[in-house]
Enzyme design. Sequence first.
Site, PDB file in Angstrom:
ATOM      1  N   CYS A 154      -4.556  -2.575   4.973  1.00 30.22           N
ATOM      2  CA  CYS A 154      -4.518  -3.161   3.639  1.00 30.22           C
ATOM      3  C   CYS A 154      -5.260  -2.273   2.644  1.00 30.22           C
ATOM      4  O   CYS A 154      -6.436  -1.956   2.841  1.00 30.22           O
ATOM      5  CB  CYS A 154      -5.136  -4.560   3.647  1.00 30.22           C
ATOM      6  SG  CYS A 154      -5.097  -5.368   2.025  1.00 30.22           S
ATOM      7  N   HIS A 227       2.634   1.356   9.297  1.00 30.65           N
ATOM      8  CA  HIS A 227       3.248   1.419   7.967  1.00 30.65           C
ATOM      9  C   HIS A 227       3.376   2.898   7.608  1.00 30.65           C
ATOM     10  O   HIS A 227       2.379   3.602   7.494  1.00 30.65           O
ATOM     11  CB  HIS A 227       2.383   0.687   6.943  1.00 30.65           C
ATOM     12  CG  HIS A 227       3.026   0.564   5.591  1.00 30.65           C
ATOM     13  ND1 HIS A 227       2.932  -0.567   4.823  1.00 30.65           N
ATOM     14  CD2 HIS A 227       3.787   1.433   4.882  1.00 30.65           C
ATOM     15  CE1 HIS A 227       3.606  -0.384   3.688  1.00 30.65           C
ATOM     16  NE2 HIS A 227       4.125   0.824   3.716  1.00 30.65           N
TER      17      HIS A 227
END
Length: 428
Positions: A154, A227
């Site tokens: 994040c 990611h």
Amino acid sequence: MKLATCSYSSSPTSVTLARPRFSFNIFQLSSSSSSSSSSTAARQPRPAMVSARNYAHAHYLPPWFSVAPMMEWTDVHYRTMARLISKHAWLYTEMLAAETIVYQKDNLDRFLYFPPEQHPIVLQIGGSNLENLAKATQLANIYKYDEINFNCGCPSPRVAGHGCFGARLMLDPKFVAEAMSVIAANTDVPVSVKCRIGVDDHDSYNELCDFIYKVSSQSPTRHFIIHSRKAMLNGISPAENRSIPPLKYEYFYGLLRDFPDLRFTINGGINTIDEVNAARKAGAHGVMVGRAAFNNSWNTLGHVDTAIYGAPSSGVTRRQLLKEFEAYGETVLGKYGQKPNVRDVAKPLLSLFYAQPGNSLWKRKADAAFMHCTTMKSFFEETLVAIPDFVLDAPVGAPPSGSNDPFSNIHTLLPPPYESREQELQYA
């Protein structure tokens, strides 16, 4: 590499709690199949060689498709809707800070409860204090999640900045290995890490491999969700972090080549079922989809069971889904005082009629209804008049087409093979 701005606790706690079985049964699903066809299974990529611990949930189909954890989006209400559309997609919670779980230990249902129909489901936690990570894992055990995932991706300033966790933790793989060891020591379900391919200027393929090598060799972690963009922690927003850093799928497929004993799920920029299948055909063990699974939920999730898992179509219509969802919603409205309200519960439904006739009018009516409706029944009575019957009563149609296969030539673009600096990393 150490983080100068973060102070980590380094005293692991290992306590086991009793784990009673829940008996809640809020609503019944109408999906008709629980296994994929043998012909489809034969076409799937060979799974990575992992320890028996990572197959503790073998009674579920593998996580070939999962919905990304998204703050303020993948809450219990969204997951309820998602499970009514897809029986086999793996669902993730929003990221929960370990401190929230620990400090709310007398109010845990509000943060951790989910109807049992939401299995298979993964709890994502974040944090930078080993003691709180241990305690949070213990407290979560009673809810019987199928996996616990640790957030190392994040880029939000609230998380990676003042919180000293999220993507910033990629700069300290030794701590991540310690954290994963602590989490694994306090649960009997599989554990995994979700991360980026790099952070700021630390974005080389070798640095990514160093992170994977150190975490996997010094902890029980065998599953990584990657990611395929780096995180930029200085000056751009979380939304911009999902679009400005370029996708580097070649890094992901390099990891498959260089760490054959690990399991990798690809995330980032994949928006359609065609692209999911293309990523898996190229070798990905699993694919995680984010915004497309929320913003176009019916057309994305509606094809997961058939096109990815080879299961027969449930034939469910939006009208049937909404009837089930109404029953669920009435049981949870006002469960915690004034929350959740109709707006909270109905929020994930606003994407259900994406690109369909009546969608714009439905959203305007929903905005108005949120101002005064106090039951799900009254909300639907006031808003669904905007949607034509043929839309409400149609099953999922043909899958939307993806872009040209973004992975067709990926194996010609791979970075040079990783050569681990084993001795140097061992003592870093």
